[in-house]
Design an enzyme around this catalytic site. Sequence first.
Site, PDB file in Angstrom:
ATOM      1  N   ASP A   1      -5.566   1.154   7.228  1.00 26.14           N
ATOM      2  CA  ASP A   1      -5.446   2.191   7.836  1.00 26.14           C
ATOM      3  C   ASP A   1      -6.070   1.978   9.061  1.00 26.14           C
ATOM      4  OD1 ASP A   1      -4.657   5.128   8.142  1.00 26.14           O
ATOM      5  OD2 ASP A   1      -6.945   5.304   7.722  1.00 26.14           O
TER       6      ASP A   1
ATOM      7  N   ASP B   1      -2.778   9.944   3.572  1.00 28.85           N
ATOM      8  CA  ASP B   1      -1.689   9.909   4.806  1.00 28.85           C
ATOM      9  C   ASP B   1      -0.493  10.484   4.222  1.00 28.85           C
ATOM     10  OD1 ASP B   1      -3.572   8.503   6.062  1.00 28.85           O
ATOM     11  OD2 ASP B   1      -2.444   6.449   6.170  1.00 28.85           O
TER      12      ASP B   1
END
Length: 542
Positions: A65, A393
């Site tokens: 990420d 996410d």
Amino acid sequence: MAGQMSGQPIFILREGNQRTRGRDAQSNNIMAAKAVAEAVRTTLGPKGMDKMLVDSLGDVVITNDGATILKEMDIEHPAAKMIVEVAKTQDDEVGDGTTTAAVITGELLKKAEEMIEQDIHPTIIAAGYRMASVKAGEILKSLAKKVTIDNKDMLISISDTAMTGKGAEATKDILSKIAVDAIISIVDRDNGNTVDIENVKVEKKVGGRIDDSELIEGMILDKERVHTNMPKKVEGARIALLNSAIELKETEVDAEISITSPEQLQSFLDQEESMLKSLVTSITKTGANVVFCQKGIDDMAQHYLAKEGIFAVRRVKKSDMEKLVRSTSAKLITNIEEMTAEDLGAAELVEEKKIGGDSMTFITGCVNPKSVSILLRGGTEHVIDNIERALNDALRVVAVAIEDEELVAGGGAPEVEVALRLNEYASTLSGREQLAVKAFAEALEVVPRTLAENAGLDPIDMLVELRAHHEKGIKTAGLNVYTGTVIDMWEAGVVEPLRVKTQAINSGTEAAVMILRIDDIIASSRAPPMPDGGMGGMPPMM
């Protein structure tokens, strides 16, 4: 005399300060920003690799990420910190596309550097970039397609796209379904489909397989009941939420009690006991059979509660108490003596279960299941942490899609399309801005190019093929990194919310323009000059 004077250097900054000006300052900043963008670039896309970050304490984070990587990297250079901010903004706004945003910023600066070398003034580049960014927003808007909350398959595709390449591939079907169900159940339909992501609680437990993860329509507390004699399972729970302790209050004033005989001591203890007993009676009188307390519960009080068959949990986190208020419709009680049956909340079932060796409390069948919990399982701490980031996410992206109801294709398709249209737009401009708009268009192609590179494909061949498809008018043609072919991303179900793309381009442009406009860096030294006239402790620039 005056002649000599003119030859003397005049110091306006304290010794040990550093000043970089003009081209040097720009190239220094651009270099640092590019270096940061380069660091996350290899993580982009389904075939992106992960980074292992070890902090000063030796704690390890393994992630794909962008925002997490940049947050964990201890970045010193001031211009490089701006790229970190871009990723952070992207993460706060939409929760996905952080790597894309950082990579676009880096590429815009790289193109700007080439233009500065051709003597195009940074202000002109900045103006051109801004024009291009506005135009790109319009083009993206025209590419967007509608999605509604009822189109569950499309929402699952969005979630899949957000999770791809984040270490959750093997189980993304299960996790995507969980993410979509969780978001749909907390949507506030009365307020125009808004989603408060705070209402989804993710509880991690090491042990079991990722497939064992589940969505609980209700709450999970990582706590066990305070006394073993309490029931493990309460059906038809009437829940009291207390934010004051079930303990005796200490006297405010320092007082001494002198006890001279055993009888006095006994009566003193009896009195303490009866005070605790009356507190417990106040609770049982309301008909409560489950108590969640934000503070402590005295041992004696635990005994009385257990005798009454009440399920009690102590030291519940404040945030969990607030979620319990929402989901059970109970009121938070500060004064136990004044509580009534109206203050209680309800749930069909409160029970303690053993998960991965630890006891947890499950509250299900709530009257107002506006907060839900996701129980994540996984083999090791790192696996679960990585899955949690992927799931977060996915949750955020599905929430954005439901709020905005607009989607674009993924797989580099929108970037190639926008680049193509921007090139057409550039040719209508006169003046040097035209060059900046063209450069902006090229910079956007860094996304499909990086996707290809990370998958071990030839980036030039892939770009040429993508452009060819888009010139024929196939607006959703993107790169299938698994087969190395250009396919229709919309049909393949690779879709993202429009906001992910617009936010990445906007924040990337703003950061690039900001860095470009700096022509002077004045850095103060960290430490005062050393007594022997040595240099102050200025950290080396990257």
